[in-house]
Scaffold this active site. Structure first.
Site, PDB file in Angstrom:
ATOM      1  N   ARG A 145      69.055 103.681  58.468  1.00 40.10           N
ATOM      2  CA  ARG A 145      68.514 103.990  57.131  1.00 40.10           C
ATOM      3  C   ARG A 145      68.993 102.987  56.086  1.00 40.10           C
ATOM      4  NH1 ARG A 145      72.928 107.251  57.790  1.00 40.10           N
ATOM      5  NH2 ARG A 145      74.278 107.615  55.972  1.00 40.10           N
ATOM      6  N   HIS A 146      70.155 102.387  56.331  1.00 41.47           N
ATOM      7  CA  HIS A 146      70.677 101.404  55.371  1.00 41.47           C
ATOM      8  C   HIS A 146      69.857 100.119  55.407  1.00 41.47           C
ATOM      9  CE1 HIS A 146      73.899 104.166  54.754  1.00 41.47           C
ATOM     10  NE2 HIS A 146      74.191 104.143  56.041  1.00 41.47           N
ATOM     11  N   HIS A 174      77.268  99.995  54.689  1.00 36.02           N
ATOM     12  CA  HIS A 174      76.021 100.480  54.080  1.00 36.02           C
ATOM     13  C   HIS A 174      75.175  99.373  53.459  1.00 36.02           C
ATOM     14  CE1 HIS A 174      77.224 104.996  53.487  1.00 36.02           C
ATOM     15  NE2 HIS A 174      77.478 104.549  54.709  1.00 36.02           N
ATOM     16  N   THR A 207      88.601  88.379  37.443  1.00 34.97           N
ATOM     17  CA  THR A 207      88.228  89.783  37.616  1.00 34.97           C
ATOM     18  C   THR A 207      87.292  90.022  38.797  1.00 34.97           C
ATOM     19  OG1 THR A 207      86.294  89.464  36.209  1.00 34.97           O
ATOM     20  CG2 THR A 207      88.341  90.188  35.114  1.00 34.97           C
ATOM     21  N   ILE A 215      84.218  89.738  38.406  1.00 34.47           N
ATOM     22  CA  ILE A 215      82.957  90.162  37.770  1.00 34.47           C
ATOM     23  C   ILE A 215      81.999  88.981  37.586  1.00 34.47           C
ATOM     24  CG2 ILE A 215      81.923  91.121  35.678  1.00 34.47           C
ATOM     25  CD1 ILE A 215      84.535  92.749  35.301  1.00 34.47           C
ATOM     26  N   ASP A 219      87.554  80.076  40.996  1.00 30.95           N
ATOM     27  CA  ASP A 219      87.779  79.309  39.768  1.00 30.95           C
ATOM     28  C   ASP A 219      89.287  79.280  39.533  1.00 30.95           C
ATOM     29  OD1 ASP A 219      88.485  81.763  38.681  1.00 30.95           O
ATOM     30  OD2 ASP A 219      87.050  81.690  37.018  1.00 30.95           O
ATOM     31  N   HIS A 220      89.705  78.833  38.368  1.00 25.09           N
ATOM     32  CA  HIS A 220      91.142  78.738  38.083  1.00 25.09           C
ATOM     33  C   HIS A 220      91.819  80.105  38.111  1.00 25.09           C
ATOM     34  CE1 HIS A 220      88.852  79.231  34.408  1.00 25.09           C
ATOM     35  NE2 HIS A 220      89.907  79.805  33.855  1.00 25.09           N
ATOM     36  N   CYS A 279      87.634  85.100  41.332  1.00 25.39           N
ATOM     37  CA  CYS A 279      87.905  84.666  39.954  1.00 25.39           C
ATOM     38  C   CYS A 279      88.935  85.624  39.374  1.00 25.39           C
ATOM     39  CB  CYS A 279      86.621  84.560  39.128  1.00 25.39           C
ATOM     40  SG  CYS A 279      85.726  86.097  38.843  1.00 25.39           S
ATOM     41  N   MET A 312      81.935  86.112  39.091  1.00 26.84           N
ATOM     42  CA  MET A 312      81.484  85.611  40.395  1.00 26.84           C
ATOM     43  C   MET A 312      80.396  86.516  40.972  1.00 26.84           C
ATOM     44  SD  MET A 312      82.792  82.773  41.398  1.00 26.84           S
ATOM     45  CE  MET A 312      84.253  81.719  41.602  1.00 26.84           C
TER      46      MET A 312
HETATM   47  C1  RB5 Z   1      88.410  82.868  33.540  1.00 31.36           C
HETATM   48  O1  RB5 Z   1      89.288  82.943  32.470  1.00 31.36           O
HETATM   49  C2  RB5 Z   1      87.787  84.228  33.796  1.00 31.36           C
HETATM   50  O2  RB5 Z   1      86.884  84.540  32.783  1.00 31.36           O
HETATM   51  C3  RB5 Z   1      87.128  84.246  35.147  1.00 31.36           C
HETATM   52  O3  RB5 Z   1      88.062  83.962  36.135  1.00 31.36           O
HETATM   53  C4  RB5 Z   1      86.491  85.564  35.587  1.00 31.36           C
HETATM   54  O4  RB5 Z   1      87.375  86.619  35.436  1.00 31.36           O
HETATM   55  C5  RB5 Z   1      85.155  85.840  35.049  1.00 31.36           C
HETATM   56  O5  RB5 Z   1      84.522  86.844  35.356  1.00 31.36           O
END
Ligand code: RB5
Length: 144
Positions: A132-133, A98, A67, A69, A8-9, A65, A71
């Protein structure tokens, strides 16, 4: 391998560098965008990359992205996707060894470009250990 990449941006600034590492390692990049720093919605790009991995069009995916998170949350909605959010080298290696992660999620606002490159390098060069994994991954289907 064919590696589908999406961002993303928040991840756009490092997408080119990530693609460079993928190419340096002899893999082909399938670029699913985005293509500028203009604000977009990360689930749209997670979907494009995950569909490519699920369909076999790509062997693995990388999502970037701010963070990592959002994604990783979006990518792990798909039953065939094992997306790993990695901010350092140990989890990058373990997610392959793993967990046989088939999508790598990165946070461009968390990790600097040098470490991002090394995470990608580690993730693409570490093999799944199986054994095992594999037994444990097979149990994922009961969670669907
Ligand atoms: C975009 O501002 C931000 O929320 C996105 O890139 C990402 O970090 C979301 O998890």
């Amino acid at each position: 391998m064919k590696i589908a990449i999406g961002c993303d941006h928040g991840g756009f600034a490092v997408k080119g560098e990530i693609a460079e590492v993928v190419n340096e390692l002899g893999h082909e990049v399938i670029d699913h965008g985005c293509d500028s720093g203009e604000s977009v919605n990360y689930p749209d790009y997670a979907e494009k990359v995950c569909e490519d991995v699920e369909s076999g069009g790509a062997d693995r995916g990388i999502l970037i992205c701010g963070t990592g998170i959002g994604m990783s949350m979006a990518a792990n909605r798909s039953a065939a996707i094992r997306a790993a959010l990695c901010h350092e080298l140990f989890t990058a290696a373990m997610s392959r060894e793993h967990n046989d992660a088939n999508v790598l999620c990165l946070g461009a606002r968390v990790v600097g470009p040098g470490l991002l490159r090394e995470i990608v390098r580690t993730w693409l060069t570490t093999e799944f250990a199986g054994g095992r994994h594999q037994t444990r991954l097979a149990l994922f289907s009961a969670l669907d």
